[in-house]
Design a protein around this motif. Structure first.
Motif, short mmCIF file in Angstrom:
data_model
loop_
_atom_site.label_atom_id
_atom_site.label_comp_id
_atom_site.label_asym_id
_atom_site.label_seq_id
_atom_site.Cartn_x
_atom_site.Cartn_y
_atom_site.Cartn_z
N ARG A 1 -8.11 10.08 -16.65
CA ARG A 1 -7.23 10.58 -15.43
C ARG A 1 -6.18 9.52 -15.17
O ARG A 1 -5.03 10.09 -14.80
N LYS B 1 7.12 -8.92 -12.28
CA LYS B 1 7.53 -7.80 -11.44
C LYS B 1 6.45 -6.66 -11.07
O LYS B 1 5.61 -6.37 -11.90
N ASP C 1 0.76 -1.14 0.01
CA ASP C 1 0.03 0.02 0.04
C ASP C 1 0.88 1.27 0.14
O ASP C 1 0.27 2.18 -0.20
N VAL C 2 2.04 1.19 0.12
CA VAL C 2 3.21 2.36 -0.21
C VAL C 2 3.24 2.82 -1.53
O VAL C 2 3.02 3.74 -2.05
N SER C 3 3.57 1.52 -2.30
CA SER C 3 3.91 2.02 -3.83
C SER C 3 2.41 1.78 -4.45
O SER C 3 2.60 2.13 -5.59
N GLY C 4 1.47 1.14 -3.88
CA GLY C 4 0.33 1.09 -4.66
C GLY C 4 0.34 -0.12 -5.64
O GLY C 4 -0.70 -0.40 -6.61
N LEU D 1 7.46 -3.56 -10.12
CA LEU D 1 8.18 -2.31 -10.09
C LEU D 1 7.54 -1.31 -11.21
O LEU D 1 7.38 -1.69 -12.37
N LYS D 2 7.87 0.01 -10.85
CA LYS D 2 7.18 1.00 -11.81
C LYS D 2 8.31 1.22 -12.97
O LYS D 2 7.88 1.73 -13.84
N LYS D 3 9.83 0.93 -12.65
CA LYS D 3 10.36 1.04 -13.63
C LYS D 3 11.25 -0.28 -13.79
O LYS D 3 12.13 -0.54 -12.86
N ASP D 4 11.43 -0.84 -14.95
CA ASP D 4 12.19 -1.80 -15.13
C ASP D 4 12.51 -2.09 -16.83
O ASP D 4 11.71 -2.65 -17.53
N HIS E 1 -12.08 13.95 -9.05
CA HIS E 1 -11.36 13.02 -8.02
C HIS E 1 -10.10 13.99 -7.28
O HIS E 1 -9.22 14.33 -8.10
N GLY E 2 -10.34 14.38 -6.13
CA GLY E 2 -9.31 15.27 -5.53
C GLY E 2 -8.84 15.15 -4.15
O GLY E 2 -9.66 14.21 -3.50
N SER E 3 -7.86 15.63 -3.57
CA SER E 3 -7.53 15.09 -2.17
C SER E 3 -8.09 16.30 -1.20
O SER E 3 -7.89 16.20 -0.08
N GLY F 1 0.15 1.26 -19.38
CA GLY F 1 0.64 2.29 -18.44
C GLY F 1 0.61 1.75 -17.00
O GLY F 1 1.57 1.84 -16.15
N GLU G 1 -3.24 14.59 -6.25
CA GLU G 1 -3.37 14.99 -7.62
C GLU G 1 -2.38 15.88 -8.05
O GLU G 1 -2.09 15.97 -9.36
N VAL H 1 -4.01 6.25 -5.39
CA VAL H 1 -4.51 6.84 -3.87
C VAL H 1 -5.99 7.20 -4.02
O VAL H 1 -6.27 7.91 -4.90
N SER I 1 15.21 -4.40 -10.13
CA SER I 1 15.24 -4.22 -11.20
C SER I 1 16.80 -3.93 -11.47
O SER I 1 17.20 -2.96 -10.94
#
Lengths: 505, 505
Positions: free
Chosen positions: A200, A225, A146-149, A227-230, A328-330, A206, B290, A259, B456
């Motif tokens: 959005r 994997k 839940d940190v990286s999602g 990972l967001k970058k590989d 959708h906002g914070s 992606g 966002e 989030v 990675s």
């Protein structure tokens, strides 16, 4: 062979509005092989020793051979395609999938991979006697960071279940579809499903971080994997995104979750003409920017047919066009202020004729119900044809009046709705009954017109069995040849979802 | 063969900070073939009739054969790789690229595609006598649709030029790299470049709408649609994203540009320890949601080395760690309020020890200069080794102290910095000079450690020539086999960027 559709209804009719089926007295759909004039390819035929083998690796209740049990798996959601499979297998693990495919490949037995079976291109039901590999029992969440999602799960997880799961941990899934209560993430990936919030949160190419897939020969390709970058070599996972189960069977998925927004607002507005929708969209993009999550349009007939057929209530008066807009906002106060400023401006300019805005979950849900109901509303009135195309924005709505004029009174309804944010238009045509003459007025005309403006003949629902013969309107010969080369490389015996996606030479 | 590096400097030293080169009295780098002990494969050798053919399709000044002219094209940005090409071709059109590749394929002449040559894996320079196909002259913008945000351009366009172009029309490019003043969009796509704002605008697999590429045999694959949704068959464009020019040469790109934010804020903060950075990141994600566009970290040595070597000024005092955080939003007042509330909270909790926040463009630029300068700062002090890995967030910084301990006083500097938002850590190790003993302490150790935590071994810079022998730490055998199969399918003679990406069997 006339049968009630009740058994199909049992499979499909959970609590989701999109799965309203037509009158149960209707006959079963025609066999796809007859409808699309397809000849069976030279595959093996399942015999008792094959069934014995499958029973040896799955328990008996996961090997379906009874005709009545199998019927619902042979028919697509639109009830326009029907296969003749005599065997449904329901694996629970990747290892089982691998063993099944290895056997099928050696025996040249054709296979139809199946997720939630909610597509509209007939890709998830067999044409002849392909073995149906239904992934519904591969429905476990494997991990959520839940940190990286990053969420890792099996392919048969239902999208809405995943969304509920991650929402409990402060996150949301990056895609949302009308069919979320039934569609499975593996099917979403295999068809590169888009949905309402692509604007959005982007597309699956992606959002998907990793994939585990099984090739036709049973080889497991582990690119799971999270990972967001590989950037280690070829990005193989993308081969399986959108290839409709013809290059491999997706068994596990790692996906990036966002989030959960603290503030959600939904607006539903009446608009005078399509030109004003485009202007409103551009102004929304620049004024609401980062909080804009949905920007949908529907014409009068879309909304009118939906509220009439599904017994819903239009929260505003009748208008030629409608826009559904979500943020959708914070920060609730900030979002409200942005939205109110934007809306009061646009009411003053006359772009918005009337409207309603809400942040109450129940009201949001009831407005979304109208939008999500449009796809299935026509089922109440006749035989439904749905076209799913991408158009350049300036030409976005042109096809609807053109089709209305062309088909004339042969259609009960012709209406258009869709996702302005990504140029994806859905056209629904309701005719009294399946009618080749009407279809010949529409196809290939609609694809020709899309092609003229460099649009896409399939925005988000894929090619399936309905469009291989039209794919050349969107892909040139060298691209088609490369597709064929890839198919031959990944599945030399052609056992995976045959008759789909690739046109015959 | 000792030569001054001045001619390389002329090619590279535009106005970009990343391209500071080392002392011009230094010798040229060792040949890559010797350094990496590579044997030339059985390719053809360019002869005068080949040069004659190339001159017949390009004008003479676009066919470089002079040794001095070619030298800069043979050496990479890090000055750690050096090829021995004797021919540089500079096509201006896809047709020219197609004719060149067709000829090379027929003659079995190896080719090294080259963009801005700013990678760190040596992928964009030849190893032996590969013909360098430099795309710099294919630098035209073809079309920009400012409603949908689709930009179509040639592969040789410099990223910063594109960003300036779209900014004039209210948009921004979806990626931003330190090397933006030199790197080209075709190279960005071919290496799947990530950069600073991936956190907000996603990766190139999500942002790239279409690609035109030329296969090894000269076939042009036209997937240059600029639509946001297009599910017509296999998503071929992804084959060319991140495959480092080994499957085809990217000649044109369609890419989605975002609306330019009305408000930009940049903060630079001092942090006590790495744990606090992670907590701060999580709170930033949920409070700024966002509008969060950049969340970078750097340790003390990264910043200290940069300000010392590049004569910059640290806007705050010395701290063990630093965070660089940026917001992109549509409403200045709202963003400011969100940010101030968040910051005053986190100063109170002690997560932020000190900091500065600015929305002034000049100040923003001067702080970004520090971040962008880190990559090249070490060049002033010695031979620089850069590692580019993705780690799970909880292990993100572990490698830096581990390497410090392992290398001890054999290194002048070991520091870590990178993109917290996507787990991408860059490690810089500065040694007095190129030293095999030190490298053997680091490799494969660093890759083994990355592999142990499922990271990675190459986050965003690819495999190139530096890492094929280590790729198995990130890809299993079945994935590697599929990569080999794809290579054979797309480039059966193996002429495209040989010796790169794929390990020898």
């Amino acid at each position: 062979m006339k049968k009630s559709l009740r058994s199909i209804a049992r499979l499909h009719c959970k609590n989701n509005i999109v799965l309203q089926i037509r009158n149960a007295s209707q006959v079963l759909p025609q066999f796809s092989s007859l409808k699309y004039k397809i000849e069976r390819k030279n595959f093996g035929v399942v015999d008792s020793s094959d069934v014995g083998f499958f029973k040896s690796i799955l328990d008996e209740q996961r090997v379906l051979t009874d005709e009545n049990d199998i019927l619902p798996y042979n028919i697509d959601w639109l009830k326009s395609c029907r296969g003749q499979s005599k065997l449904v297998l329901k694996p629970k693990t990747t290892k089982e999938v691998s063993k099944i495919l290895k056997h099928c490949n050696e025996r040249r037995l054709a296979v139809c991979p199946q997720g939630g079976n909610t597509g509209i291109a007939g890709g998830s039901v067999p044409v002849f006697d392909e073995i149906i590999l239904n992934l519904a029992l591969m429905n476990k969440v494997i991990n959520l960071d839940d940190v990286s999602g990053s969420l890792v799960c099996e392919a048969g997880c239902v999208l809405e279940n995943l969304d509920n799961y991650v929402r409990d941990r402060g996150l949301i899934m990056p895609l949302d579809l009308g069919a979320k209560g039934i569609c499975q993430i593996g099917g979403n990936v295999s068809t590169n499903a888009g949905g309402l919030r692509l604007l959005r949160y982007g597309n699956l190419h992606g959002s998907i971080l990793g994939i585990e897939a099984v090739k036709a020969d049973g080889t497991v390709i582990d690119c799971l994997k999270s990972l967001k970058k590989d950037n280690t070599g070829y990005h193989l996972k993308h081969l399986f995104i959108g290839s409709e189960g013809t290059l491999g069977l997706v068994t596990k998925v790692a996906i990036h979750c966002h989030v959960q927004p603290n503030a959600i607002n939904l607006g539903f507005f009446g608009i005078k003409n399509f030109g004003n929708i485009l202007t409103l969209y551009q102004r929304a993009k620049s004024n609401l920017g980062e909080i804009l999550s949905v920007f949908e349009m529907a014409d009068f007939d879309s909304i009118n047919s939906t509220i009439r057929n599904l017994n819903l209530r239009n929260p505003i008066a009748d208008y030629p066009f409608y826009v559904l807009m979500e943020t959708h906002g914070s920060n609730e106060a900030h979002d409200h202020e942005k939205l109110m400023k934007f809306l009061s401006n646009e009411v003053e300019t006359g772009l918005i004729l009337d409207g309603t805005v809400t942040s109450e979950p129940a009201k949001i849900q009831s407005i979304f119900k109208i939008r999500e109901g449009i796809a299935s509303a026509g089922f109440q009135e006749g035989y439904v044809l749905i076209y799913d195309v991408t158009m350049p924005l300036k030409n976005y709505y042109d096809l609807v009046p053109m089709l209305k004029k062309r088909i004339g009174d042969k259609a009960l309804q012709v209406y258009g709705f869709g996702h302005i944010g990504d140029g994806n238009l859905h056209i629904t045509i309701v005719v009294p009954e399946y009618n080749k003459e009407v279809i010949s007025l529409i196809e290939p005309y609609v694809f020709e017109e899309v092609s003229k403006v460099n649009g896409s003949i399939s925005a988000e629902h894929g090619i399936g069995i309905r469009k291989p013969q039209y794919i050349h309107y969107s892909k040139d010969q060298s691209a088609l040849q490369l597709m064929r080369d890839l198919k031959k490389l990944m599945d030399p015996n052609g056992i995976l979802n045959p008759y789909k996606v690739l046109p015959d030479l």
